[in-house]
Design an enzyme around this catalytic site. Structure first.
Site, PDB file in Angstrom:
ATOM      1  N   THR A 284      -8.304   3.555   8.274  1.00 20.49           N
ATOM      2  CA  THR A 284      -9.900   3.031   8.449  1.00 20.49           C
ATOM      3  C   THR A 284     -10.030   2.201   9.628  1.00 20.49           C
ATOM      4  O   THR A 284      -9.250   1.552  10.277  1.00 20.49           O
ATOM      5  CB  THR A 284      -9.457   1.680   7.153  1.00 20.49           C
TER       6      THR A 284
ATOM      7  N   GLU B 100     -11.152  -9.422   3.148  1.00 23.34           N
ATOM      8  CA  GLU B 100      -9.777  -8.738   3.711  1.00 23.34           C
ATOM      9  C   GLU B 100     -10.204  -9.047   5.252  1.00 23.34           C
ATOM     10  O   GLU B 100     -10.832  -7.934   5.710  1.00 23.34           O
ATOM     11  CB  GLU B 100      -9.139  -7.582   3.072  1.00 23.34           C
TER      12      GLU B 100
ATOM     13  N   GLU C  32      -8.661   0.312  -2.995  1.00 22.04           N
ATOM     14  CA  GLU C  32      -9.519   0.339  -1.841  1.00 22.04           C
ATOM     15  C   GLU C  32     -10.482   1.527  -1.891  1.00 22.04           C
ATOM     16  O   GLU C  32      -9.877   2.678  -2.387  1.00 22.04           O
ATOM     17  CB  GLU C  32      -8.739   0.738  -0.416  1.00 22.04           C
TER      18      GLU C  32
ATOM     19  N   HIS D 210      -3.858  -4.669   7.918  1.00 19.38           N
ATOM     20  CA  HIS D 210      -4.231  -3.300   8.943  1.00 19.38           C
ATOM     21  C   HIS D 210      -3.380  -3.526  10.097  1.00 19.38           C
ATOM     22  O   HIS D 210      -3.429  -4.736  10.767  1.00 19.38           O
ATOM     23  CB  HIS D 210      -5.573  -3.065   9.209  1.00 19.38           C
TER      24      HIS D 210
ATOM     25  N   ARG E 286      -7.183  12.811   0.706  1.00 26.15           N
ATOM     26  CA  ARG E 286      -6.270  13.458   1.528  1.00 26.15           C
ATOM     27  C   ARG E 286      -4.583  12.721   1.016  1.00 26.15           C
ATOM     28  O   ARG E 286      -3.810  13.599   1.470  1.00 26.15           O
ATOM     29  CB  ARG E 286      -6.413  12.877   2.961  1.00 26.15           C
TER      30      ARG E 286
ATOM     31  N   ASN F 166       0.977  -1.113   0.046  1.00 24.30           N
ATOM     32  CA  ASN F 166      -0.070   0.066  -0.005  1.00 24.30           C
ATOM     33  C   ASN F 166       0.846   1.297  -0.057  1.00 24.30           C
ATOM     34  O   ASN F 166       1.692   1.485   1.007  1.00 24.30           O
ATOM     35  CB  ASN F 166      -0.898  -0.083   1.428  1.00 24.30           C
TER      36      ASN F 166
ATOM     37  N   HIS G 209       0.999   6.197   1.810  1.00 28.79           N
ATOM     38  CA  HIS G 209       1.571   7.108   2.900  1.00 28.79           C
ATOM     39  C   HIS G 209       2.775   7.850   1.999  1.00 28.79           C
ATOM     40  O   HIS G 209       3.327   8.927   2.635  1.00 28.79           O
ATOM     41  CB  HIS G 209       1.996   6.552   4.177  1.00 28.79           C
TER      42      HIS G 209
ATOM     43  N   ARG H 294      -9.534   8.010  -1.341  1.00 22.81           N
ATOM     44  CA  ARG H 294     -10.475   8.670  -0.237  1.00 22.81           C
ATOM     45  C   ARG H 294     -11.446   9.732  -0.791  1.00 22.81           C
ATOM     46  O   ARG H 294     -10.939  10.592  -1.795  1.00 22.81           O
ATOM     47  CB  ARG H 294      -9.794   9.118   1.001  1.00 22.81           C
TER      48      ARG H 294
ATOM     49  N   HIS I 105      -5.596   3.602  -1.933  1.00 25.95           N
ATOM     50  CA  HIS I 105      -6.972   3.873  -1.120  1.00 25.95           C
ATOM     51  C   HIS I 105      -7.292   5.534  -1.639  1.00 25.95           C
ATOM     52  O   HIS I 105      -6.832   6.219  -1.339  1.00 25.95           O
ATOM     53  CB  HIS I 105      -6.937   3.749   0.349  1.00 25.95           C
TER      54      HIS I 105
HETATM   55  N1  PXP Z   1      -6.142  -2.947   4.471  1.00 29.56           N
HETATM   56  C1  PXP Z   1      -6.940  -1.897   4.554  1.00 29.56           C
HETATM   57  C2  PXP Z   1      -8.419  -2.200   4.316  1.00 29.56           C
HETATM   58  C3  PXP Z   1      -6.652  -0.344   4.826  1.00 29.56           C
HETATM   59  O1  PXP Z   1      -7.586   0.304   5.003  1.00 29.56           O
HETATM   60  C4  PXP Z   1      -5.248  -0.390   5.015  1.00 29.56           C
HETATM   61  C5  PXP Z   1      -4.845   1.133   5.327  1.00 29.56           C
HETATM   62  O2  PXP Z   1      -4.891   1.876   4.339  1.00 29.56           O
HETATM   63  C6  PXP Z   1      -4.266  -1.421   5.209  1.00 29.56           C
HETATM   64  C7  PXP Z   1      -4.627  -2.440   4.749  1.00 29.56           C
HETATM   65  C8  PXP Z   1      -3.023  -1.235   5.365  1.00 29.56           C
HETATM   66  O3  PXP Z   1      -2.806  -1.102   6.664  1.00 29.56           O
HETATM   67  P1  PXP Z   1      -1.347  -0.454   7.166  1.00 29.56           P
HETATM   68  O4  PXP Z   1      -1.082   1.027   6.566  1.00 29.56           O
HETATM   69  O5  PXP Z   1      -1.520  -0.294   8.712  1.00 29.56           O
HETATM   70  O6  PXP Z   1      -0.263  -1.414   6.763  1.00 29.56           O
END
Ligand code: PXP
Length: 239
Positions: free
Chosen positions: A101, A151, A70, A191, A49, A7, A10, A45, A43
């Site tokens: 999330t 998930e 996402e 997550h 952001r 992901n 960030h 949003r 993701h």
């Molecule tokens: N899965 C989902 C559904 C999420 O919303 C996120 C955060 O964007 C992640 C996984 C990844 O989580 P983390 O950034 O804590 O690894």
């Protein structure tokens, strides 16, 4: 062996902090793929952001592995998915003002809506995953919705404060993975996962893919994106 989707949200968070052009989540996605990642997750949003519409469009062109989008199951986002056609859409709840999330989808309360949205996305060739909490009802309802994947939210495991609590969350998680597997629903997980807490989870069978963002981007700031991804891949592929 489980797959790893990176992901890159960030990376965009850092860029948006200065409303600048760098760092580019597209460049991060390319580095992640060069390091061997199995997929890229973003993701988009409602408040934009971090990931922007431009990122989604370019990533669709550039990602050679699998692009997982996402998104909330809103009309706006469904239209975006139809336009861009990611390989998979992961439906998540979205709350205004949340830092990340917070918890899984309430699939029972949103059954009728999801029952329309899921086949619509699938009919356009996209796989669908539902981000849900590790409870029986959510798994059984997701199976009724004929989603391709769930998930399962790993937050309660990742946030466990004691070893006893961590073991109990891990056992609960494994039960839910097995239940989904028995009901013919593919299982992804994510997550709050990091270089430490991933090691117990990779021992569990039937997890198709882990989705990890924050811990990898955090490490990448210090050691570089490819190295951070490779280190996590080493842990995910080690059983
Ligand atoms: N899965 C989902 C559904 C999420 O919303 C996120 C955060 O964007 C992640 C996984 C990844 O989580 P983390 O950034 O804590 O690894």
């Amino acid at each position: 062996m489980a797959k790893l989707s990176i992901n890159v949200d960030h990376v965009a968070t850092l860029r948006q902090a200065r409303k600048a052009a760098e760092p580019d989540p597209v460049a991060a996605a390319i580095s992640a793929e060069m390091a061997g990642a199995d997929g890229i997750t973003i993701h988009l949003r409602g408040d934009r952001r971090h990931i922007q519409d431009r990122d989604l469009k370019i990533l669709r062109e550039v990602v050679k592995t699998a692009l997982n989008l996402e998104m909330a199951a809103t009309e706006e986002m469904i239209a975006k998915a139809f336009e861009v056609k990611p390989d998979m859409v992961t439906l998540v709840p979205e709350k205004e003002g949340e830092i990340t999330t917070e918890g899984g989808l309430d699939v029972q309360a949103n059954f009728d809506h999801l029952n329309v949205v899921i086949p619509k996305l699938q009919s356009e060739g996209m796989l669908v995953s539902l981000f849900i909490n590790p409870d029986e009802e959510s798994i059984k309802t997701s199976a009724k919705l004929k989603t391709d994947y769930v998930e399962i939210n790993t937050d309660s495991y990742a946030c466990a404060k004691t070893v006893t609590e961590q073991i109990s969350q891990l056992e609960r998680f494994e039960k839910m993975v097995n239940l989904a597997h028995r009901l013919n629903v593919g299982v992804n997980a994510g997550h709050g996962l990091n270089y430490k807490n991933i090691t117990n989870l990779v021992q569990i069978q039937h997890i198709h893919e882990f989705s990890i963002g924050h811990s990898i981007v955090a490490r990448a700031v210090l050691v570089g994106f490819e190295k951070a991804v490779k280190e996590m891949l080493d842990l995910v592929k080690r059983r």
